[in-house]
Structure formats: structure tokens, C-alpha cells
Design a protein around this motif. Sequence first.
Motif, PDB file in Angstrom:
ATOM      1  N   ILE A 110       9.361  13.422  10.062  1.00 35.62           N
ATOM      2  CA  ILE A 110       8.367  14.133  10.723  1.00 35.62           C
ATOM      3  C   ILE A 110       8.859  14.571  12.468  1.00 35.62           C
ATOM      4  CG2 ILE A 110       6.657  15.396  11.689  1.00 35.62           C
ATOM      5  CD1 ILE A 110       5.044  15.716   8.714  1.00 35.62           C
ATOM      6  N   SER A 111       8.509  13.579  12.681  1.00 38.63           N
ATOM      7  CA  SER A 111       9.590  12.879  14.521  1.00 38.63           C
ATOM      8  C   SER A 111      10.422  13.579  14.685  1.00 38.63           C
ATOM      9  CB  SER A 111       9.169  11.654  14.373  1.00 38.63           C
ATOM     10  OG  SER A 111       9.009  10.484  14.596  1.00 38.63           O
ATOM     11  N   LEU A 112      11.133  12.596  13.881  1.00 35.86           N
ATOM     12  CA  LEU A 112      12.881  13.060  14.426  1.00 35.86           C
ATOM     13  C   LEU A 112      13.564  15.037  14.480  1.00 35.86           C
ATOM     14  CD1 LEU A 112      15.697  12.292  14.532  1.00 35.86           C
ATOM     15  CD2 LEU A 112      15.863  12.337  11.672  1.00 35.86           C
ATOM     16  N   LEU A 113      12.689  15.663  12.921  1.00 38.01           N
ATOM     17  CA  LEU A 113      12.726  17.568  12.887  1.00 38.01           C
ATOM     18  C   LEU A 113      12.024  17.508  14.144  1.00 38.01           C
ATOM     19  CD1 LEU A 113      12.059  17.897   9.814  1.00 38.01           C
ATOM     20  CD2 LEU A 113      14.000  17.764  10.279  1.00 38.01           C
ATOM     21  N   VAL A 114      11.132  16.944  14.953  1.00 34.43           N
ATOM     22  CA  VAL A 114      10.610  17.675  16.276  1.00 34.43           C
ATOM     23  C   VAL A 114      12.054  16.906  17.479  1.00 34.43           C
ATOM     24  CG1 VAL A 114       8.284  17.531  17.830  1.00 34.43           C
ATOM     25  CG2 VAL A 114       8.355  17.513  15.446  1.00 34.43           C
ATOM     26  N   ARG A 115      11.943  15.928  17.241  1.00 33.77           N
ATOM     27  CA  ARG A 115      13.350  15.555  18.328  1.00 33.77           C
ATOM     28  C   ARG A 115      13.892  15.723  17.953  1.00 33.77           C
ATOM     29  NH1 ARG A 115      14.845   9.399  18.274  1.00 33.77           N
ATOM     30  NH2 ARG A 115      15.392  10.105  16.195  1.00 33.77           N
ATOM     31  N   LEU A 116      14.455  17.066  17.168  1.00 29.70           N
ATOM     32  CA  LEU A 116      15.754  17.461  17.033  1.00 29.70           C
ATOM     33  C   LEU A 116      15.544  19.043  18.111  1.00 29.70           C
ATOM     34  CD1 LEU A 116      17.798  16.623  13.501  1.00 29.70           C
ATOM     35  CD2 LEU A 116      17.865  15.950  16.562  1.00 29.70           C
ATOM     36  N   ASP A 117      14.365  19.328  17.671  1.00 28.82           N
ATOM     37  CA  ASP A 117      14.662  20.630  17.636  1.00 28.82           C
ATOM     38  C   ASP A 117      13.983  20.980  19.361  1.00 28.82           C
ATOM     39  OD1 ASP A 117      13.619  23.050  17.850  1.00 28.82           O
ATOM     40  OD2 ASP A 117      11.236  22.947  18.033  1.00 28.82           O
ATOM     41  N   ILE A 118      13.160  19.744  19.452  1.00 31.31           N
ATOM     42  CA  ILE A 118      13.156  20.233  21.327  1.00 31.31           C
ATOM     43  C   ILE A 118      14.976  19.707  21.704  1.00 31.31           C
ATOM     44  CG2 ILE A 118      12.044  18.412  23.205  1.00 31.31           C
ATOM     45  CD1 ILE A 118       9.572  17.715  21.700  1.00 31.31           C
ATOM     46  N   LYS A 119      15.309  18.837  21.485  1.00 31.96           N
ATOM     47  CA  LYS A 119      16.766  18.905  21.754  1.00 31.96           C
ATOM     48  C   LYS A 119      17.764  20.454  22.020  1.00 31.96           C
ATOM     49  CE  LYS A 119      20.863  16.180  21.226  1.00 31.96           C
ATOM     50  NZ  LYS A 119      21.662  14.523  20.329  1.00 31.96           N
ATOM     51  N   LYS A 120      17.805  20.986  20.729  1.00 29.58           N
ATOM     52  CA  LYS A 120      18.492  21.787  20.618  1.00 29.58           C
ATOM     53  C   LYS A 120      17.576  23.069  21.297  1.00 29.58           C
ATOM     54  CE  LYS A 120      18.451  25.499  17.042  1.00 29.58           C
ATOM     55  NZ  LYS A 120      18.200  26.464  15.903  1.00 29.58           N
ATOM     56  N   ARG A 121      16.735  22.814  21.831  1.00 30.04           N
ATOM     57  CA  ARG A 121      15.993  24.110  22.863  1.00 30.04           C
ATOM     58  C   ARG A 121      16.425  23.814  24.074  1.00 30.04           C
ATOM     59  NH1 ARG A 121      10.252  26.584  20.456  1.00 30.04           N
ATOM     60  NH2 ARG A 121      10.269  26.211  18.515  1.00 30.04           N
ATOM     61  N   LYS A 122      16.419  22.241  24.530  1.00 30.53           N
ATOM     62  CA  LYS A 122      16.839  22.120  25.407  1.00 30.53           C
ATOM     63  C   LYS A 122      18.234  22.657  25.842  1.00 30.53           C
ATOM     64  CE  LYS A 122      13.791  18.354  27.765  1.00 30.53           C
ATOM     65  NZ  LYS A 122      14.115  16.819  27.663  1.00 30.53           N
ATOM     66  N   GLU A 123      19.109  22.266  25.259  1.00 35.43           N
ATOM     67  CA  GLU A 123      20.521  22.799  25.412  1.00 35.43           C
ATOM     68  C   GLU A 123      20.777  24.166  25.443  1.00 35.43           C
ATOM     69  OE1 GLU A 123      22.682  21.371  21.511  1.00 35.43           O
ATOM     70  OE2 GLU A 123      22.138  18.979  22.063  1.00 35.43           O
ATOM     71  N   LEU A 180       0.665  -1.184   0.382  1.00 35.18           N
ATOM     72  CA  LEU A 180       0.019   0.381  -0.137  1.00 35.18           C
ATOM     73  C   LEU A 180       0.592   1.023  -0.186  1.00 35.18           C
ATOM     74  CD1 LEU A 180      -2.327  -0.996   2.674  1.00 35.18           C
ATOM     75  CD2 LEU A 180      -2.579  -0.945   0.421  1.00 35.18           C
ATOM     76  N   SER A 181       1.050   1.699  -0.884  1.00 31.20           N
ATOM     77  CA  SER A 181       2.765   2.430  -1.204  1.00 31.20           C
ATOM     78  C   SER A 181       1.926   4.291  -0.895  1.00 31.20           C
ATOM     79  CB  SER A 181       2.581   3.297  -2.744  1.00 31.20           C
ATOM     80  OG  SER A 181       1.572   3.339  -3.228  1.00 31.20           O
ATOM     81  N   VAL A 182       0.363   4.546  -0.265  1.00 33.37           N
ATOM     82  CA  VAL A 182       0.347   5.710   0.264  1.00 33.37           C
ATOM     83  C   VAL A 182       1.063   5.346   1.525  1.00 33.37           C
ATOM     84  CG1 VAL A 182      -1.248   7.535   1.342  1.00 33.37           C
ATOM     85  CG2 VAL A 182      -1.471   6.244  -1.341  1.00 33.37           C
ATOM     86  N   PHE A 183       0.733   4.247   2.195  1.00 32.26           N
ATOM     87  CA  PHE A 183       1.008   4.838   3.386  1.00 32.26           C
ATOM     88  C   PHE A 183       2.398   4.178   3.635  1.00 32.26           C
ATOM     89  CE2 PHE A 183      -3.736   2.141   3.250  1.00 32.26           C
ATOM     90  CZ  PHE A 183      -4.327   3.082   4.350  1.00 32.26           C
ATOM     91  N   ALA A 184       2.944   3.691   3.136  1.00 32.40           N
ATOM     92  CA  ALA A 184       4.279   3.604   3.525  1.00 32.40           C
ATOM     93  C   ALA A 184       5.393   4.879   3.237  1.00 32.40           C
ATOM     94  CB  ALA A 184       4.471   2.406   2.021  1.00 32.40           C
ATOM     95  N   GLY A 185       4.421   5.900   2.668  1.00 27.64           N
ATOM     96  CA  GLY A 185       5.032   6.968   1.720  1.00 27.64           C
ATOM     97  C   GLY A 185       4.443   8.086   3.075  1.00 27.64           C
ATOM     98  N   MET A 186       3.529   7.729   3.966  1.00 25.14           N
ATOM     99  CA  MET A 186       3.005   8.637   5.107  1.00 25.14           C
ATOM    100  C   MET A 186       3.344   8.216   6.599  1.00 25.14           C
ATOM    101  SD  MET A 186      -1.238   8.660   4.550  1.00 25.14           S
ATOM    102  CE  MET A 186      -1.950   8.467   6.145  1.00 25.14           C
ATOM    103  N   PHE A 187       4.394   6.778   6.262  1.00 26.81           N
ATOM    104  CA  PHE A 187       5.233   5.937   7.637  1.00 26.81           C
ATOM    105  C   PHE A 187       6.121   7.346   7.532  1.00 26.81           C
ATOM    106  CE2 PHE A 187       8.281   3.504   9.183  1.00 26.81           C
ATOM    107  CZ  PHE A 187       8.202   3.170   9.745  1.00 26.81           C
ATOM    108  N   VAL A 188       7.099   7.142   6.603  1.00 26.79           N
ATOM    109  CA  VAL A 188       7.752   8.082   6.116  1.00 26.79           C
ATOM    110  C   VAL A 188       7.885   9.112   6.417  1.00 26.79           C
ATOM    111  CG1 VAL A 188       9.816   8.527   4.371  1.00 26.79           C
ATOM    112  CG2 VAL A 188       9.069   6.164   4.529  1.00 26.79           C
ATOM    113  N   VAL A 189       7.158   9.953   5.780  1.00 29.84           N
ATOM    114  CA  VAL A 189       7.045  11.462   6.132  1.00 29.84           C
ATOM    115  C   VAL A 189       7.020  11.288   7.260  1.00 29.84           C
ATOM    116  CG1 VAL A 189       5.062  13.667   5.521  1.00 29.84           C
ATOM    117  CG2 VAL A 189       5.750  12.006   3.996  1.00 29.84           C
ATOM    118  N   ALA A 190       6.237  10.549   8.242  1.00 30.84           N
ATOM    119  CA  ALA A 190       5.424  10.365   9.525  1.00 30.84           C
ATOM    120  C   ALA A 190       7.034  10.454  11.248  1.00 30.84           C
ATOM    121  CB  ALA A 190       5.075   9.826  10.417  1.00 30.84           C
ATOM    122  N   LEU A 191       7.882   9.751  10.077  1.00 28.94           N
ATOM    123  CA  LEU A 191       9.208   9.203  11.019  1.00 28.94           C
ATOM    124  C   LEU A 191      10.251  10.287  10.754  1.00 28.94           C
ATOM    125  CD1 LEU A 191      10.558   7.041  12.485  1.00 28.94           C
ATOM    126  CD2 LEU A 191      11.682   6.325  10.226  1.00 28.94           C
TER     127      LEU A 191
END
Length: 66
Positions: free
Chosen positions: A40-53, A27-38
Motif C-alpha cells: 500500500i505504501s508503494l502504491l501511494v508513493r507511485l500515485d504521488i509521483k504520478k501526480r507531481k509529474e 506470527l503469520s498474521v503480522f507478516a501478512g499485515m506487514f506485506v500489505v502495508a508495504l
Amino acid sequence: MYSCYGVLGGIGLGVGYITPVSTLVKLSVFAGMFVVALVISLLVRLDIKKRKEEAKQREKSVELVS
């Protein structure tokens, strides 16, 4: 130490990324959505880490001034 992190990171990537994507490849649409979510979660986590530092650096500078 670095090789241990590499092995653990590779296992984590294999379990957390490759397995779900290979399952969702039919189901290629769901695979793409999964990769995008992954990503985005990485970018959010990096932003949180940067703000804590930045907050820790501000606390250190306040301690030095007082």
C-alpha cells in the motif's frame, strides 16, 4: 550506473523487507499485515509521483501558452 542501482536496491530490499518478514514469520498474521502495508505504501508513493509529474507537465504547458 544500473548495476549500482541494482546493488543498492537489493540491499534496501533485503533490509527493509526480508529481515522484518523473516522475523515476523512466526506470527503469520503480522507478516501478512506487514506485506500489505508495504504494498500500500508503494502504491501511494507511485500515485504521488504520478501526480507531481502531471503537475509539472501542466506548468510547462501553461508556460508555453503564455
